[in-house]
Each structure stands twice: as structure tokens, then as C-alpha cells.
Design an enzyme around this catalytic site. Sequence first.
Site, PDB file in Angstrom:
ATOM      1  N   CYS A  24      95.401  14.865 -10.435  1.00  0.00           N
ATOM      2  CA  CYS A  24      94.577  14.032  -9.543  1.00  0.00           C
ATOM      3  C   CYS A  24      94.779  14.449  -8.088  1.00  0.00           C
ATOM      4  O   CYS A  24      93.813  14.677  -7.352  1.00  0.00           O
ATOM      5  CB  CYS A  24      94.941  12.562  -9.696  1.00  0.00           C
ATOM      6  SG  CYS A  24      94.622  11.865 -11.325  1.00  0.00           S
ATOM      7  N   CYS A  92      74.516  -2.302  25.748  1.00  0.00           N
ATOM      8  CA  CYS A  92      75.956  -2.629  25.817  1.00  0.00           C
ATOM      9  C   CYS A  92      76.597  -2.534  24.433  1.00  0.00           C
ATOM     10  O   CYS A  92      77.644  -1.897  24.257  1.00  0.00           O
ATOM     11  CB  CYS A  92      76.153  -4.036  26.371  1.00  0.00           C
ATOM     12  SG  CYS A  92      75.598  -4.264  28.074  1.00  0.00           S
ATOM     13  N   ASP A 504     124.388  25.404  21.502  1.00  0.00           N
ATOM     14  CA  ASP A 504     124.482  25.381  22.956  1.00  0.00           C
ATOM     15  C   ASP A 504     125.787  24.652  23.310  1.00  0.00           C
ATOM     16  O   ASP A 504     126.309  23.884  22.508  1.00  0.00           O
ATOM     17  CB  ASP A 504     123.276  24.620  23.520  1.00  0.00           C
ATOM     18  CG  ASP A 504     123.367  24.433  25.021  1.00  0.00           C
ATOM     19  OD1 ASP A 504     123.627  25.422  25.724  1.00  0.00           O
ATOM     20  OD2 ASP A 504     123.223  23.276  25.467  1.00  0.00           O
ATOM     21  N   ASP A 703     120.118  20.643  23.489  1.00  0.00           N
ATOM     22  CA  ASP A 703     119.580  19.391  24.031  1.00  0.00           C
ATOM     23  C   ASP A 703     118.793  19.586  25.308  1.00  0.00           C
ATOM     24  O   ASP A 703     118.194  18.649  25.816  1.00  0.00           O
ATOM     25  CB  ASP A 703     120.721  18.406  24.309  1.00  0.00           C
ATOM     26  CG  ASP A 703     121.548  18.818  25.513  1.00  0.00           C
ATOM     27  OD1 ASP A 703     121.714  20.034  25.731  1.00  0.00           O
ATOM     28  OD2 ASP A 703     122.022  17.928  26.245  1.00  0.00           O
TER      29      ASP A 703
END
Length: 812
Positions: A24, A92, A504, A703
Site C-alpha cells: 500500500c 474582499c 572542535d 558548536d
Amino acid sequence: MNKMQSENLVTSSFKIGGMSCAACSSRVERGLAGLPGVAKAAVNLATEKASVTYDPKQVSLQELARKVEDLGYHTFKEKYEFNITGMHCAACSARIERAVGKLPGVYRAVVNLAIEKAVIEVNPAEVTSAMLIAKIESLGFGAQPIAVDADGAAGADREKAARQQDIKRQQFRLILSAVFSLPLILAMVLHLMGSDGQVTELLMNPYLQWFLATPVQFIAGGQFYRGAYLALKNGGANMDVLVVLGTSAAYFYSIANMLYSPHNLYFETSAILITLIILGKLLEARAKGRTSEAIKALMGLQAKTARVVRNGKEEEIPIDLVQVGDILAVRPGEKIPVDGVVVEGTSTVDESMLTGESLPVEKKVGDAVTGATLNRVGAFKFKAARIGKDTALAQIVRIVEEAQGSKAPIQRFADVVSGYFVPVVVGLAVLTFLVWYFIVDAGHFSRALVNFTAVLVIACPCALGLATPTSIMVGTGKGAENGILIKGAEHLEHAHRITTLVLDKTGTITRGEPEVTDFTNLSGMAEAELLSLAGGAEKNSEHPLAQAIVSYSQKQAASLIEPATFTAIPGHGVEAVVAGKRILLGTRKLLQEQKIDFAGHIPAIEAMEQQGKTVMLMAVEEELTGLFAVADTVKPRSREAIAQLQALGIEVWMLTGDNERTARAIAENVGIPHVLAEVLPEDKARKVTELKGQGKIVAMAGDGINDAPALATADVGFAIGTGTDVAIEAADVTLMNSELTGIVAAIRLSKATMKNIKQNLFWALVYNSLGIPLAAAGYLSPVIAGAAMAFSSVSVVSNALRLKNFEPYQKL
């Protein structure tokens, strides 16, 4: 598509109901992908969700929904009604219809000028009431919500209600089927026991059995006929086709025998099969409901109302009606409704739902607060900055939903198999019938039919289709509960294969909040004057080392002078003109390139670097004037995390723009053997590429903005959640707390999830590989095959649910 078309692409996700097996979901995926303007479509059976990337100029969301419905399934929609004010004419109302109708996620918008009412149907995953009100008000009109739908449900509640309604329907079918099947089962048991009493004779009556089997076949089993018809009508085949073929063969063959030769009746076979399959679908639906508990838990964190301050008075309003810029009041013990900035008062806030950190965080004027976090002690007021889908919680929910709805590469195998599975099974069933009828047991139609039915029933591909997505759902949900946001199933899969991790230093291994520990004035200037120049030169820099110098200068009561010019030199330092003087402040490389002599001070510099301090050199008008020694402390759990990573067999590298001696001192402290120092931001990405070129599966953790290229280049990028938005956006996995133990937890979670997926795939494939030959050989009755098929999907989902008990942060 060409480049211009690609720029116009949007991605929408919506829920799909009515799918019963992998065939399906594959058919819906192919159907959506075949529409003009659709670049990519992915349909997940476990989440019952489609994610479609398309060009809205070529195909609308409504056309996508219509295609799903044409294929025999349905989409979940939300209906909002509003009283509209300010309309004067038909132009409108038409303008509102056009503008609202163009919003992503809106299926239909109808505005009635006469009764000043708007009825808008939307995709609840993309559009909220507040968004519609904001759009209408931006057009110069007013909008007041009347109600949600008549059932009062909304958003996730509506989805839950729909699931519960489906479960109730299956329960009714099961009860109906069981009531009519029990006499047939009793008849079968009494017959096998050799009983020949009046009860047995009555229950074995062919017409009574026909009467009992018919409601089961066409009322309880009607859903399978509808599903099979729609599948075949659209050129596909699914589980329903197999069920209908198998049970119908038994049922109609029994009718023929009842009319012409009242022997070899199989009414009980078709009835019991349908009962067992419905029972399996019911248990599967309940189990699948539990796989999405992580999303429900996250959404449950949000406050339902907010206390807005207007005209000096506090007014409680639904959270959907909060607008950016509103001033909101929060009392002790209340949840913060949306993201914003404190404008009055102080407090402590429990942010554990975001970071996993149990200690409350102090908040004062100017500090940011996050929606769904809990105010502990004081009362304060804050200005709403982000609402609705822009809040941190909404972003987290979006990331988890997208991850749960995405497909892992390992699922492609199951998708390919499922696509061919049903036609192949039908072929095998027909072959089984022919072999038995003409060769093995020549002329014995009943025996051939029984084995034909058993092959059809045992071979349902449901378990195969659910094997991967259910584990992905639970795994990503478990990650979210532990502050690990995994952006896609492919990243969850890749994480378990990591062989090398690049870290890092500043803000990742260390706290990222360095302080000046030593300052040496090498000039004839007064210290206050020199610090004023240094602080002024660095005040526009966002680098942590620069902020440390600014903070130190301010603490020493130096007044910062605004620089006339300022240039940041990535990886080196800054150049600025302050009070008419040219200032250089940065690494030794910076001063070397500017040919400024500092040779006489190298021993002092190296002595401080050997202590793990970073030394920044300052020059004024081409003369060395000062040395700043800055130290950044290692995070408490960095050493532990790195030891755990190495225990997992992962090679750890540290890349930093810092000098060699300082980098080595930090690396030695935390146990990292591989160090690259004085690395420029662009070189970090190059080093990641170089490691990948050696055949390593490389992850990067950082970061800062300068880490974003390397994060994007790595096979898996980990962003420290306390870092910058750019780093978080570039990464594949976001850690909501600041400790490296989150990386260990993410990798352990990935390994556990992949192990779970492989278990599911193994059992699903073994089940079909063994089941089909046994059924073809005549060793499985259709009833046993039906029971096995019914519970196979339940077993897969239940195995996936075991991941809910997995603890990613458990120590190795």
C-alpha cells in the site's frame, strides 16, 4: 527539474489512513511521485505519513490529497471556522480566499460575504489557527475563531481520535467475526473428536455453516474486499488481495460443495482466517499507537494557555492567539508558553526538557526563555519572540516527526522486495495448486485448494514493511526524550558505522567560556589605557577568546573605546583602528605575517602554552605591547566521553585554531591522541574530506559558525545544542545539552536501533522464507498460516517497542 523549478520546491507532510501493508505504502509513493511537479515522495507505513517535495505552481496540496484518495486511502484534514470582520464586497472575500488558499498546507478556503464567515481546511501538520488569523489580519481584516470541528478535536487530538475510532471499528468487526466463528470452531473440534451427537449434527449442517460464515466474510471481512478492489483498480496488489483470494476460494468452494456434494466444506477456514487477521490488525494498531508516544509526550509539554498583559491587565488566552511582541506574565510553577526575552523580574527556570540538565537556570532581564520550560521560583514578564511553529519546542517536534517519517537506506531493500512480493506470491500459490492437483495428489481439488489458500495467507508482507520504520520511530523518539535530535533516519543509520570522530576544541571539548588568567604589559602605556585599546579592538568580535579579553578589560575598570574600523581575520585574530591607533591582537602567526618582532618573549609565551593556556599577542602601531594568557576549562565529562568513544573503537581527533602547545596540553588532559592545531575554518572541512578519502566513516562535532562547513562535509555532523543556530542547521544530529556524552549516547542508540531493525528484517524474511515452502508442501493448514500471519506484524512492532527500555546514557 531545472534550477528555477528547484528553487520553487516546497515539502509537505500529511497523514494517510487506510494503508494495510508495505505494498500500500509503495503504491501511494509511486502514485504521488508520478504527478507532474512532484520531485520526491516518501510514504512511511509505520507513521502512516507521506512527505512530498513538489512545485506548488504545477501541483497543489489538494491535488496530492485527491491522488491519495483516488488510490483508495484518505488524508487527515483540520477544519477551522472564523467570523470575518471588515469585508465590504465580493472582492474582499475573494482576496481572503486567494491569499489564504496560497498558504502552504491549506487544502481549501471558502469565505462567505453574506454571513461573514470563513471555512478553511488545512493540513494540521503545517497550519495552525494563529497562522490563519495572522494572514487574514495582514490583509486588513479581522478574524475570530468560532470553533474547531464539531467533535471538538484538534491537531494531535484529532489524529488520536481517528486512531481510536479505527480501533473501535476493528473491535466491532472482531466481536462480530468471533461470535459467528465460534460455532464453526466448535463444529470443527467436535468433528475432529469423533462426536456424532445432535449438537455436532446441527453445527455440521452445511446451511447453518453458510449462514454463520457469510457475515464474517462480507461484513467483518468487507474491508479486505474494498482494499483489494481499490488496489487492483489502480494497477497494484496488496495484503488485501491475498486475504480476499485465500478466504474467497475457501468460502465459494464450500458453497459449491454445499449445493452439489455436501462434503469438504471450508466455511470455518475462511471465517477463522478473517477473525485471526482482524485480531492481528487490532493488536498491530494498538502497538503502532505506542510507537509515536515520544511525539505525544513532546507536544504535551506545551502550555495550553498564556497570560497576556494588555492595557495593564492580565488576560488568559489560548496559546494559539499569542502574537509576536505580546508581553506575557508567568507565575511560579507555570510553564512558559512561547519563546521570548525577559523584560521584568527574575526567576529560575527548569530547562531539563530541552537540555537534560537537572539544575534550574537563573533568568534576569535580557535573558532568553524557551516555551514549554517550567518556571520554578520567581514571577516575571517576557516579550514573545517566537510563536507557533517557530518556537524551539515546535522545531524539536518537527525534527522528530521528519526523522520518524523519513526512510533509512536499509529500508530500500524491504521496499524493493515488497514491490514484487504480492504478484510473486500469487504466482507461487497458483503454481502450488497446479502441482498438487495435477501431480502430487492428482484430482484432489480440496487438498490443492487448502495449500493454495495457506500459501496466500502465510505470505503477507506486513511484517517486512513494518520492520524498519517502527524501529526508526521508536529510536528517534527515544533520542528526543534524551535530548538527542536526529534529523533523519539515514543519519540514525550512519551513526552506528562511525569509525572516526573529529572534535572542535572550544565550546565542544571545553566550556567555551575562557577567562584571562595572565596579562603582561610590555609597553610604556598605562595598563588602563592599553586595556581600553584591547577591549575596544575586540568588542565587535564574537569569538570566545575575544569576549574573554573584553570581559577582563571591563573588570579592570577600563572604558572600552569604539573602534573606527574592525576586521576579523579567521583563525588569526583581529585588526582594528582604535583611538587613531592600528591595533593587532591575535596569534603568533598574525604578528609574524605583519613582521612584528616578539622573539624575546617566546620563552614566556611557551611556558604559558605548556600550561594549556592560549596566548594572544597585542601590537599597537607595529610594536608588541602586551600578552594575554587565556584559559578555557575542560567540560566535566569530556574525558569520560572520549574514553567511551575509544572503547567503542572510534578514532578521536581534535581540530583547533589554537596553537600547537595549548592544543596538545588540552588533548593530553582528555586523552585524545590525534591533534591538528592552528587549523583555519576552511581547513577543518578539508581535513574531514581527507579522512573520508582514507575510507573512514567520519563524524564531526562542533558548536561554532566556523564549524558549519566541516559539519556539513562529515558523514554525520553533531552540533552541540548550546552552540549557534548555523552549526545546528548544518548538523545531522543536535545534542540539546553541552556534554560530549551525548555523542556516545547517540552512537549507542544508533547501534541498538540498527540491531533491532536487523532482527525485525531477519524474522520477517525467515518467516516468509520458511512459511511459504511449508505451506506449499502441505505442512501448514490455512488456519495456522492465518494465525502466524496475523501475529507476525505484532511481533515486529513489539520487538521495536523494546527500544523504549534502552538507556542511551548507560555507562559502558
